[in-house]
Design an enzyme around this catalytic site. Sequence first.
Site, PDB file in Angstrom:
ATOM      1  N   SER A  60       0.798  -1.223   0.000  1.00 33.51           N
ATOM      2  CA  SER A  60       0.000   0.000   0.000  1.00 33.51           C
ATOM      3  C   SER A  60       0.827   1.268   0.000  1.00 33.51           C
ATOM      4  O   SER A  60       0.357   2.318  -0.450  1.00 33.51           O
ATOM      5  CB  SER A  60      -0.928   0.003   1.217  1.00 33.51           C
ATOM      6  OG  SER A  60      -0.202  -0.206   2.416  1.00 33.51           O
ATOM      7  N   HIS A  79      -0.989   5.603   6.927  1.00 30.30           N
ATOM      8  CA  HIS A  79      -0.439   5.609   5.566  1.00 30.30           C
ATOM      9  C   HIS A  79      -0.123   7.047   5.153  1.00 30.30           C
ATOM     10  O   HIS A  79      -0.724   7.995   5.662  1.00 30.30           O
ATOM     11  CB  HIS A  79      -1.436   4.996   4.578  1.00 30.30           C
ATOM     12  CG  HIS A  79      -1.489   3.509   4.628  1.00 30.30           C
ATOM     13  ND1 HIS A  79      -2.265   2.822   5.533  1.00 30.30           N
ATOM     14  CD2 HIS A  79      -0.844   2.568   3.885  1.00 30.30           C
ATOM     15  CE1 HIS A  79      -2.104   1.524   5.345  1.00 30.30           C
ATOM     16  NE2 HIS A  79      -1.249   1.341   4.360  1.00 30.30           N
TER      17      HIS A  79
END
Length: 267
Positions: free
Chosen positions: A42, A249
């Site tokens: 990711s 993230h």
Amino acid sequence: MRMSRFAALASSLVLAAGAALFGAGQAAAAQADFGYVALGDSYSSGVGAGNYDSGSGNCKRTSRAYPALWAAAHSPQTFSFTACSGARTGDVLANQLAPLNSGTDLVSITIGGNDAGFADVMTTCVLQSESTCVNRVNQAKGYVDSTLPGQLDQVYNSIRSRASGAKVVVIGYPRFYKLNGTCTTGLTEGERSAINGAADHLNAAIAKRAADHGFTYASVAGAFTGHEICSGNAWLHSLNWLNIGESYHPTAAGQSGGYLPAFSSKA
């Protein structure tokens, strides 16, 4: 005599111009033949940066991720973007390597965090006690020491066997927290310190395996310093109960200001 000098000067200018054009032609041809493949999890697909390509499904690839930003700036003839949210080393081996071939010139990859149990570590630390969090972090570090190197070897060996002439840039992960920063709730400082230490531990293992395979390692820790969670100017999403998948993230700014420069400096 004057005409002779003029002719010589004109001739040299023509030769110089020809050489410049030939050199430019060679550079254009080289660029036209350039192939780039972006692999990984990711952090490479761009989770957290938004604007996801609907065609990428659950992989959540985005034009705001560093591989797409680099490709847009450098226009390689071929750009294959197979990085996928949630990917582990086994997923790279099974699903991402098909675009690699003898014509591949550049490969980028982030991998290892999911194998080490990153998501479970963060869940444990958010929901349970500090001692339980630290114990889970230490379990993850043990996995990084005992099991992850062999898994990385499999991925790196497969990349090299398929793209023997490619430059491979292996990129690490940021530290997540600024200690003694602006956060007044959430994890304890002890938990934040343990998580940062685990990120450093993981990065050291990845860097060593990359070096042992002759690959180039790119650190993002320096780029994210001052932009961690609790910094007041974070390039990372904190815990978001409304969008758990984007928690921890990089934001779009983290991709363009953190990952892209780190990759570009080594590519």
